[in-house]
Write an enzyme that holds these catalytic residues in place. Structure first.
Site, mmCIF file in Angstrom:
data_model
loop_
_atom_site.group_PDB
_atom_site.id
_atom_site.type_symbol
_atom_site.label_atom_id
_atom_site.label_comp_id
_atom_site.label_asym_id
_atom_site.label_seq_id
_atom_site.Cartn_x
_atom_site.Cartn_y
_atom_site.Cartn_z
ATOM 1 N N ARG A 107 17.550 14.691 13.597
ATOM 2 C CA ARG A 107 17.252 15.958 12.448
ATOM 3 C C ARG A 107 18.860 16.251 11.545
ATOM 4 N NH1 ARG A 107 15.726 20.902 16.693
ATOM 5 N NH2 ARG A 107 15.865 21.746 15.003
ATOM 6 N N LYS A 115 -1.048 10.515 1.338
ATOM 7 C CA LYS A 115 0.016 9.667 0.421
ATOM 8 C C LYS A 115 -0.391 10.503 -1.079
ATOM 9 C CE LYS A 115 -0.562 5.753 1.514
ATOM 10 N NZ LYS A 115 -1.354 5.942 2.571
ATOM 11 N N ASP A 157 -2.643 3.649 -3.516
ATOM 12 C CA ASP A 157 -3.017 3.434 -4.017
ATOM 13 C C ASP A 157 -2.080 1.902 -3.786
ATOM 14 O OD1 ASP A 157 -4.726 2.539 -2.506
ATOM 15 O OD2 ASP A 157 -5.519 1.211 -3.373
ATOM 16 N N HIS A 202 0.565 -0.978 -0.206
ATOM 17 C CA HIS A 202 0.192 0.340 -0.001
ATOM 18 C C HIS A 202 0.663 0.952 0.195
ATOM 19 C CE1 HIS A 202 -3.482 2.701 0.765
ATOM 20 N NE2 HIS A 202 -3.568 2.528 1.649
#
Length: 308
Positions: free
Chosen positions: A244, A160, A178, A139
């Site tokens: 980070r 998404k 999808d 997916h």
């Protein structure tokens, strides 16, 4: 185990079927590699790769001519008796009627190609490796961003498809929305594509289904793309520590192949499409030998040493 019908092979490789009485649609190819049966024509059948497509080139054809039609027909009969998927004569080399009669008897097709032997063999192997590659479906959304295949994953409803739509608006190309079918074509390469039934369609909650190819043109879509980078979208969690600096790459594994993976926290105000673009460009930069995080780290450590 995946298979390819010989009928599809005939169509894709543009070869001529010299044995129309043989039903090529019922024959399945199971091996990606090919075999040139020079040793078999000489009578050596130990370790014969009879599950592979057999290819006859100039060398094998000249050898048979020197051996004579009687001996060559005997050896060809033995090869055909193994029920090989098919035999291809390259360079439009002539095929004796005796071979065609044997092929009809054993119901093994004999094919003919205009291509040179080496080039044809390479193309057949390349194509079959893709068609017969191990595969899974996941997916997600696959987009071509500046030539890099970016697979966007995350929980259902996290956005998404909306990110994919924004990327298309920014000039990038959709491969699949999808469901993404992933094939392992080598130990280094994963190829992603869309199922035929959903190709070029995007599902947008509140709007429904849109056809990206029709709305934005053929330049906005692509059928296949290597998977170079994975971006995993997740809900922002204030209690979680996020990377980070990016000094150490994180990976995710598909079909035994590792792919660089970035986890991107989603919160209001973040333009995820631009983040995906930046991640793709940064990944390309790293492939070219420049690592921005490493460069900053080196500057900081050098400055600290200079002040010590």
């Amino acid at each position: 185990m995946y298979t390819v019908s010989l009928e599809k092979f005939v169509e894709k490789m543009n070869v001529k079927n010299l044995t129309p009485d043989v039903d090529v649609s019922s024959i399945e190819i199971t091996q990606a590699d090919i075999n040139r049966p020079a040793l078999q024509l000489a009578g050596f059948f130990d370790y014969f790769d009879h599950h592979r497509i057999q290819i006859i080139g100039q060398v094998e054809h000249t050898y048979m001519e020197k051996q004579g039609i009687e001996k060559s027909t005997e050896m060809m009969g033995k090869i055909l008796s193994y029920k090989v998927p098919g035999i291809v004569f390259c360079r439009d080399l002539p095929v004796p009627d005796e071979f065609l009669a044997l092929a009809k008897e054993y119901q093994v097709p004999i094919l003919q190609s205009k291509a040179d032997t080496s080039g044809f063999s390479s193309e057949v192997t390349r194509w079959l490796k893709v068609e017969l590659a191990p595969r899974i479906s996941i997916h997600g959304v696959l987009v071509d961003i500046y030539g890099e295949g970016v697979l966007i994953t995350g929980e259902s409803g996290i956005g998404k498809s909306e990110v994919a739509l924004e990327l298309i608006h920014r000039g990038h190309r959709l491969v699949s929305d999808d469901v993404v079918e992933i094939k392992k074509v080598s130990d280094e390469t994963l190829i992603g594509s869309a199922p035929d039934i959903t190709r070029h369609f995007i599902e947008l909650r509140g709007i429904g289904i849109i056809d990206a190819k029709t709305l934005f043109g053929v330049e906005s879509v692509k059928n296949t793309q290597s998977i170079d980078l994975v971006i995993r979208l997740e809900e922002w969690n204030k209690d979680q520590e996020y990377d980070r600096m990016g000094l150490e790459e994180q990976y995710i594994e598909y079909l035994g192949n590792k792919v660089v993976c970035h986890s991107i926290p989603i919160r209001p105000g973040r333009n995820v499409a631009i983040i995906c673009e930046s991640a793709a460009v940064n990944y390309r930069q790293k492939k070219m030998g420049y690592n921005a995080a490493r460069e900053l780290y080196n500057r900081v450590t050098s400055n600290n040493f200079g002040n010590a």
